[in-house]
Motif scaffolding. Sequence first.
Motif, PDB file in Angstrom:
ATOM      1  N   HIS A  12      27.002  38.860  13.407  1.00  0.00           N
ATOM      2  CA  HIS A  12      27.063  38.702  14.697  1.00  0.00           C
ATOM      3  C   HIS A  12      27.527  39.307  16.282  1.00  0.00           C
ATOM      4  CE1 HIS A  12      27.790  35.051  11.907  1.00  0.00           C
ATOM      5  NE2 HIS A  12      26.919  35.332  11.962  1.00  0.00           N
ATOM      6  N   CYS A  59      27.431  32.781  15.830  1.00  0.00           N
ATOM      7  CA  CYS A  59      28.066  33.153  16.364  1.00  0.00           C
ATOM      8  C   CYS A  59      29.255  31.951  16.357  1.00  0.00           C
ATOM      9  CB  CYS A  59      27.872  33.832  17.931  1.00  0.00           C
ATOM     10  SG  CYS A  59      27.053  34.969  17.307  1.00  0.00           S
ATOM     11  N   LEU A  75      34.665  36.669  14.885  1.00  0.00           N
ATOM     12  CA  LEU A  75      33.953  37.396  15.488  1.00  0.00           C
ATOM     13  C   LEU A  75      34.887  38.004  15.886  1.00  0.00           C
ATOM     14  CD1 LEU A  75      31.308  38.154  16.498  1.00  0.00           C
ATOM     15  CD2 LEU A  75      31.201  36.048  17.426  1.00  0.00           C
TER      16      LEU A  75
END
Lengths: 349, 349
Positions: free
Chosen positions: B186, B232, B239
């Motif tokens: 990601h 994402c 992330l």
Amino acid sequence: MSERTLCVIGLGLIGGSLLRSAQNAGWTVRGAAASEADVAAARHAGFTVTSSVDDALAEVSDDDALVVLAVPLPAVVEVLGVLARCAPRCRLTDVVSVKQPVAAAVARLVPAARYVGGHPMAGRSASGWAAGSATLFRGASWMLGCDDGADPLVWAHIAQLALDCGAHVVPAGAADHDAAVARVSHLPHVLAAVLASVGADGGPLAMALGAGSFTDGTRVAASAPELVRAMCEGNREALLAAVDDALGRLGAARGSLASTGALEATIRAGHRARQAFEAARAGAPANTGAPANTGAPENTGHLELTSPGAFGRLRELGRQGARVTAVHHTRCQLHLSSSMATPWQPVAP
Amino acid sequence: MSERTLCVIGLGLIGGSLLRSAQNAGWTVRGAAASEADVAAARHAGFTVTSSVDDALAEVSDDDALVVLAVPLPAVVEVLGVLARCAPRCRLTDVVSVKQPVAAAVARLVPAARYVGGHPMAGRSASGWAAGSATLFRGASWMLGCDDGADPLVWAHIAQLALDCGAHVVPAGAADHDAAVARVSHLPHVLAAVLASVGADGGPLAMALGAGSFTDGTRVAASAPELVRAMCEGNREALLAAVDDALGRLGAARGSLASTGALEATIRAGHRARQAFEAARAGAPANTGAPANTGAPENTGHLELTSPGAFGRLRELGRQGARVTAVHHTRCQLHLSSSMATPWQPVAP
């Protein structure tokens, strides 16, 4: 014909590829390098090369060979010192990835040299003679310096060399070049290093799960660290601006993800930018000596290099995405082409 | 043999590749997708597919097909709703790039399903049925979930599917997976978007000078933005940690470049990390059902999935870089292999 005689100093990836490529195009080539391994490999391949940079440059005063500096930035000053003794008025170019420091060193050490800086945008993670090839420059952009005071005839010779190697010529001033490559060449190396480290911080599981996006995003982190440092550190001011831009955009992405959970602005802007890059690449002229026929909007024109303000005009055209696709160099006349989406004002023939 | 019957929901790049690959390996396959274009293309290629997810899942209660969710994260809940009506106890896996949200949705909507999450680490910038291929998973890592409570027999079936498609199985808990892919899958998308934007900010000259490092570093920015956002944004917490790590490292590089002009720490760390990644890739087992013979340090072992604490042990082995290279699934016995530089404790046979 001495104008098509080449003396390449440095026989690594770029210098070694140039030697092969120019010879294939009919140039008379010779070279020198400090690396015994590169010299031995080039000699084994049948090239006239020497491990004495002094000897190679001493011949230049006799045959007026075009000298190409193909050494890393930190080695440039030493080679220029030899050049100042051996051939202070030679035709000179270089393939170093930063242009302002090289131009400054040339002005200081060999001010009488007929110097035009250059930068072929071709590379691989591997380095050294063995990594090179005669086709490395095919389809590549090859920046040629357009700062005022350049010798038009020498400029045309070097442009012809680039075209002969299969590249197209991107005209640019040294400062414009350094600002641009900070964004598209040096920042990618810094981000690749950062990404590789963040990935490795995830341990063996992250390494086992790394696939296409991680492989591509970290590829240039495999490059020789000393070469990467030399080019990034040599472009410090411009790279700082590019890093600051990246920090600002990454920080904005972070803020958006943390506050609203959305990455729309970041991802959409990146997608549009990548599309613009792909369009620019698709519009790059085929190297046939004629304008590309890609269906993209296209402008062509001619420019006399000896006309007043020609280099200033070339710098402006380069900023607009124009390429030089042919050189009629007895008259120093250039053929220019652009298929950027943004039209530019063609130069009157 | 119903355990080798597959019902794939979603016929894009991953689902479409899975349908082709599993059929080639002798599985009985069928599929469904909301995309009429993907359904038409799959049908044209001779596959049994329908645009009615309801119809496809209704059959599962009869033939006990292994259901594979191959839709983007935002579509998972809707498909699970259908599944809850049609086949609430089915064997179920998925190929979504984030594991904790899918596991939570399954637990909420189809708690009786025999679910084992999965994530094949294979992809391309292109999407849709047309972008897929029967060889997409060859040599890829295929994460399989190892959280407590998984059905050992279903786990073995899905592991066999992954091996049949040419992948090797990386065992991991959902949380460990999500943390790892934030870093290696990601974050690369976020950095590619940032790099593409910073490059485009340099205008047409920068676009003309962009070459290998920019091309590779921005490749995944060409992916469909809505798919990138889905993966994402679906892994927000992990992330954020990866982006913070990247911001910290990029900020340190900036500080070092500004103060001393040096990038040594950044570039060297990135180079070492890339080498560690290349070593992990080189050490990945060949998919021959036998341990790889790469000359790298290697450990092998066996593990009975039905033994107490087996999934906890698998999670730990996954953290150490182990892969499952063969499944004797009548006895739920796994063959494991690792050639990570860091040795792990082989499991007693």
